[in-house]
Write an enzyme that holds these catalytic residues in place. Structure first.
Site, mmCIF file in Angstrom:
data_model
loop_
_atom_site.group_PDB
_atom_site.id
_atom_site.type_symbol
_atom_site.label_atom_id
_atom_site.label_comp_id
_atom_site.label_asym_id
_atom_site.label_seq_id
_atom_site.Cartn_x
_atom_site.Cartn_y
_atom_site.Cartn_z
ATOM 1 N N HIS A 58 0.841 -1.205 0.000
ATOM 2 C CA HIS A 58 0.000 0.000 0.000
ATOM 3 C C HIS A 58 0.867 1.242 0.000
ATOM 4 O O HIS A 58 1.550 1.545 0.984
ATOM 5 C CB HIS A 58 -0.930 0.017 1.207
ATOM 6 C CG HIS A 58 -1.986 1.069 1.121
ATOM 7 N ND1 HIS A 58 -2.943 1.095 0.129
ATOM 8 C CD2 HIS A 58 -2.241 2.172 1.891
ATOM 9 C CE1 HIS A 58 -3.747 2.128 0.295
ATOM 10 N NE2 HIS A 58 -3.334 2.802 1.353
ATOM 11 N N HIS A 60 0.990 5.512 -1.344
ATOM 12 C CA HIS A 60 0.600 6.752 -2.012
ATOM 13 C C HIS A 60 1.908 7.522 -2.208
ATOM 14 O O HIS A 60 2.336 8.268 -1.322
ATOM 15 C CB HIS A 60 -0.359 7.581 -1.155
ATOM 16 C CG HIS A 60 -1.595 6.848 -0.719
ATOM 17 N ND1 HIS A 60 -2.511 6.328 -1.601
ATOM 18 C CD2 HIS A 60 -2.063 6.548 0.522
ATOM 19 C CE1 HIS A 60 -3.492 5.746 -0.920
ATOM 20 N NE2 HIS A 60 -3.241 5.861 0.364
ATOM 21 N N GLN A 63 2.842 11.225 -1.230
ATOM 22 C CA GLN A 63 2.862 11.637 0.168
ATOM 23 C C GLN A 63 4.255 11.532 0.796
ATOM 24 O O GLN A 63 4.483 12.057 1.885
ATOM 25 C CB GLN A 63 1.839 10.830 0.959
ATOM 26 C CG GLN A 63 0.408 11.156 0.564
ATOM 27 C CD GLN A 63 -0.636 10.352 1.313
ATOM 28 O OE1 GLN A 63 -0.358 9.754 2.351
ATOM 29 N NE2 GLN A 63 -1.848 10.322 0.784
ATOM 30 N N TYR A 123 -4.414 7.837 -6.888
ATOM 31 C CA TYR A 123 -5.622 8.621 -7.131
ATOM 32 C C TYR A 123 -5.350 10.057 -7.556
ATOM 33 O O TYR A 123 -6.283 10.850 -7.709
ATOM 34 C CB TYR A 123 -6.570 8.595 -5.934
ATOM 35 C CG TYR A 123 -5.994 9.024 -4.602
ATOM 36 C CD1 TYR A 123 -5.850 10.354 -4.277
ATOM 37 C CD2 TYR A 123 -5.641 8.069 -3.655
ATOM 38 C CE1 TYR A 123 -5.355 10.740 -3.044
ATOM 39 C CE2 TYR A 123 -5.147 8.437 -2.416
ATOM 40 C CZ TYR A 123 -5.010 9.774 -2.110
ATOM 41 O OH TYR A 123 -4.519 10.145 -0.889
ATOM 42 N N HIS A 207 -11.603 3.544 -3.811
ATOM 43 C CA HIS A 207 -10.883 4.194 -2.714
ATOM 44 C C HIS A 207 -11.384 3.740 -1.348
ATOM 45 O O HIS A 207 -10.603 3.368 -0.465
ATOM 46 C CB HIS A 207 -11.016 5.716 -2.818
ATOM 47 C CG HIS A 207 -10.344 6.452 -1.704
ATOM 48 N ND1 HIS A 207 -10.986 6.739 -0.517
ATOM 49 C CD2 HIS A 207 -9.090 6.927 -1.577
ATOM 50 C CE1 HIS A 207 -10.155 7.370 0.288
ATOM 51 N NE2 HIS A 207 -8.992 7.509 -0.335
ATOM 52 N N ARG A 210 -16.894 5.250 1.331
ATOM 53 C CA ARG A 210 -17.415 6.622 1.338
ATOM 54 C C ARG A 210 -17.144 7.321 -0.001
ATOM 55 O O ARG A 210 -17.817 8.291 -0.336
ATOM 56 C CB ARG A 210 -16.810 7.430 2.490
ATOM 57 C CG ARG A 210 -15.324 7.681 2.406
ATOM 58 C CD ARG A 210 -14.826 8.534 3.575
ATOM 59 N NE ARG A 210 -13.435 8.876 3.427
ATOM 60 C CZ ARG A 210 -12.409 8.140 3.850
ATOM 61 N NH1 ARG A 210 -12.654 6.992 4.462
ATOM 62 N NH2 ARG A 210 -11.162 8.523 3.664
ATOM 63 N N HIS A 233 -9.521 0.929 0.854
ATOM 64 C CA HIS A 233 -9.416 1.369 2.247
ATOM 65 C C HIS A 233 -10.692 0.945 2.969
ATOM 66 O O HIS A 233 -11.790 1.155 2.453
ATOM 67 C CB HIS A 233 -9.335 2.896 2.339
ATOM 68 C CG HIS A 233 -8.085 3.499 1.789
ATOM 69 N ND1 HIS A 233 -8.095 4.536 0.891
ATOM 70 C CD2 HIS A 233 -6.781 3.247 2.038
ATOM 71 C CE1 HIS A 233 -6.861 4.903 0.607
ATOM 72 N NE2 HIS A 233 -6.040 4.124 1.288
ATOM 73 N N GLU A 236 -10.774 2.413 8.556
ATOM 74 C CA GLU A 236 -9.534 2.963 9.117
ATOM 75 C C GLU A 236 -9.802 3.806 10.363
ATOM 76 O O GLU A 236 -9.012 3.791 11.303
ATOM 77 C CB GLU A 236 -8.823 3.814 8.054
ATOM 78 C CG GLU A 236 -7.524 4.434 8.534
ATOM 79 C CD GLU A 236 -6.807 5.236 7.452
ATOM 80 O OE1 GLU A 236 -5.714 5.751 7.739
ATOM 81 O OE2 GLU A 236 -7.339 5.335 6.324
ATOM 82 N N HIS A 270 -5.921 -1.368 5.970
ATOM 83 C CA HIS A 270 -6.111 -0.902 7.346
ATOM 84 C C HIS A 270 -7.035 -1.852 8.123
ATOM 85 O O HIS A 270 -6.560 -2.525 9.038
ATOM 86 C CB HIS A 270 -6.618 0.540 7.412
ATOM 87 C CG HIS A 270 -5.723 1.528 6.741
ATOM 88 N ND1 HIS A 270 -4.394 1.674 7.079
ATOM 89 C CD2 HIS A 270 -5.946 2.410 5.733
ATOM 90 C CE1 HIS A 270 -3.844 2.598 6.309
ATOM 91 N NE2 HIS A 270 -4.762 3.058 5.488
ATOM 92 N N ASP A 321 2.332 3.119 2.985
ATOM 93 C CA ASP A 321 1.207 4.064 2.908
ATOM 94 C C ASP A 321 1.659 5.502 2.689
ATOM 95 O O ASP A 321 1.996 5.891 1.575
ATOM 96 C CB ASP A 321 0.358 3.907 4.158
ATOM 97 C CG ASP A 321 -1.013 4.578 4.058
ATOM 98 O OD1 ASP A 321 -1.262 5.253 3.050
ATOM 99 O OD2 ASP A 321 -1.829 4.429 4.977
#
Length: 455
Positions: A58, A60, A63, A123, A207, A210, A233, A236, A270, A321
């Site tokens: 996992h 991103h 980040q 994303y 993703h 939600r 996800h 989490e 998560h 992550d």
């Protein structure tokens, strides 16, 4: 690339350590033979401790450039959600060129620490105005290019991201770069298909519940080829669980499992806040739990219920992550330490069959990470990728150590990086702790960060 071989005095095979092993691989980077009871030959490459490289399930990548920049307390109570607001603002400024520089730095760091594959949960699709690039796959291609430049194996996971919250709430303005619908994602998968190879797989990642509806998830699942991985996800944060309950009458894991879609192709990232029943059902589904301990600790997410999951026979892997750490050793160490702090006990990650905590954690994360990647990695076995690590047998922590003690010592005795060499697809990309393109990659990253920090 050419075929090759390496003699290992001690190699970590699927059943554990074995002495006097010769590894063979072909020009494509696949293992062709694992020769047992071998004898070293003069002038051939040799190593003392060799073990499979780890999958980072996992990531991103963008980040990485934020690491250390969100550790100043705000005027109100800080949480995952306040961190997320900062991340959104940061994400709006990154160009394709900067993303490639950041990802190259990250993947180089991960390789030096022992990751040889990454699952990129991607994303950051659109430009800063929220419009598509001329090539919709522009940003994904930049990440693949970074992986290819550094030698990292990759599973690219374009992310379905349609809503800001449950009940199909429209995306916020600061989420405009993420916006995708089902057709967008399937178009990206189609455009990226020519990139598929033994080194690159293409899957999909809704993703979260939600950000993607159940109907959308069903549609993507139905259209995706049956051998491709799916990541999401899930659960989490307690706020997310409460919002899902309010909107649907179901907890997130419960809602997803009710679709009947979840099986070995899935990675539930998560899965922090679970009931005992959800723990058992995830284990029974065959899905992988993607645990990202350093990020979960950094963001204050909570503790995964590891003992109950192990007891249920669940499969798990690890990911870095948000990349506050790039070390699988630290990820696994804090997975164990978190459980010790939570339960006030010791040696939690173990079973009657494997009482060495380091061995249990490494082997389980190898297996779970490989499954989540959808690639033939994580084993020194014929037909798998020749992705492996050579430890520094001269380091004081390892000098004269029997192989059965290596993983426990590596994981729980100090913070030095004990990796000497790293091979991916049979090619040595790290030698004596240094990546083959380290200076060039670091220079590009420094220039990138000067620009971003000036914003």
């Amino acid at each position: 690339m050419s075929a090759g071989s390496l003699f290992a005095s001690n190699a970590y095979l699927p059943h554990g350590w074995e002495s006097n092993v010769r590894l063979h691989w072909d020009a494509d980077g696949a293992m062709t033979e694992v020769e047992r009871a071998a004898q070293p030959q003069q002038h051939e490459p040799q190593a003392v401790f060799v073990l499979p490289g780890m999958t980072n399930l996992h990531s991103h990548a963008f980040q990485r450039a934020m690491a250390g920049m969100t550790e100043m307390a705000g005027v109100s109570k800080d949480s995952f959600w306040t961190w997320r607001d900062v991340m959104y603002r940061y994400a709006l400024h990154i160009t394709p060129e900067q993303l490639q520089a950041i990802a190259s730095q990250l993947y180089m760091e991960c390789l030096r620490q022992g990751y040889t594959s990454v699952c990129e949960f991607h994303y950051l699709h659109r430009n800063s105005d929220g419009h598509w690039y001329a090539r919709p796959e522009e940003m994904a291609q930049r990440l693949i290019a970074a992986a290819q430049h550094t030698g990292m194996g990759m599973t690219m996971l374009p992310v379905l991201y349609s809503y800001a919250d449950f009940n199909d709430q429209p995306l916020r303005q600061d989420q405009r770069r993420f916006h995708t619908g089902v057709d967008d994602i399937l178009r990206l998968v189609d455009h990226l298909a020519p990139q598929r190879s033994a080194q690159v797989e293409i899957g999909v990642a809704p993703h979260s519940l939600r950000a993607a509806s159940i109907d959308q998830i069903r549609a993507v699942h139905a259209a995706l080829p049956a051998d491709r991985p799916l990541h999401i996800h899930i659960a989490e944060q307690t706020k997310e669980v409460d919002a899902c309950l309010a909107a649907t009458g179901r907890r997130p894991v419960e809602l997803l499992l009710e679709t009947g879609l979840v099986d070995e192709r899935w990675c539930l990232v998560h899965a922090t806040h679970l009931t005992k029943e959800e723990v058992r059902h995830i284990a029974k589904s065959g899905a992988v739990a993607g645990i990202c301990t350093t990020t979960e600790g950094n963001l204050g997410d909570g503790f995964f219920d590891l003992p109950a999951y192990i007891e249920a026979g669940g499969r798990f892997g690890i990911g870095s992550d948000s990349h506050v750490s790039q070390s699988p050793v630290e990820e696994l160490r804090w997975l164990e330490y978190g459980q010790r702090l939570r339960l006030q006990g010791r040696n939690i990650a173990s079973t009657e069959q494997q009482r060495n905590v380091g061995d249990f954690l490494w082997q389980q994360a190898l297996s779970g990470g490989a499954q989540a990647s959808g690639r033939q990695v994580g084993q020194l076995t014929k037909g798998y990728r020749a992705d492996f690590l050579v430890l520094d047998e001269h380091h004081p922590n390892l000098a004269g150590l029997p192989s059965k003690a290596v993983l426990n010592t590596w994981m729980f005795a100090g913070n030095d990086n004990l990796i000497k060499d790293v091979y991916v697809a049979g090619k040595r990309v790290v030698h004596n702790g240094q990546h083959s393109a380290q200076s060039e990659i670091q220079q590009a990253y420094v220039e990138c960060m000067r620009s971003l920090r000036a914003l």
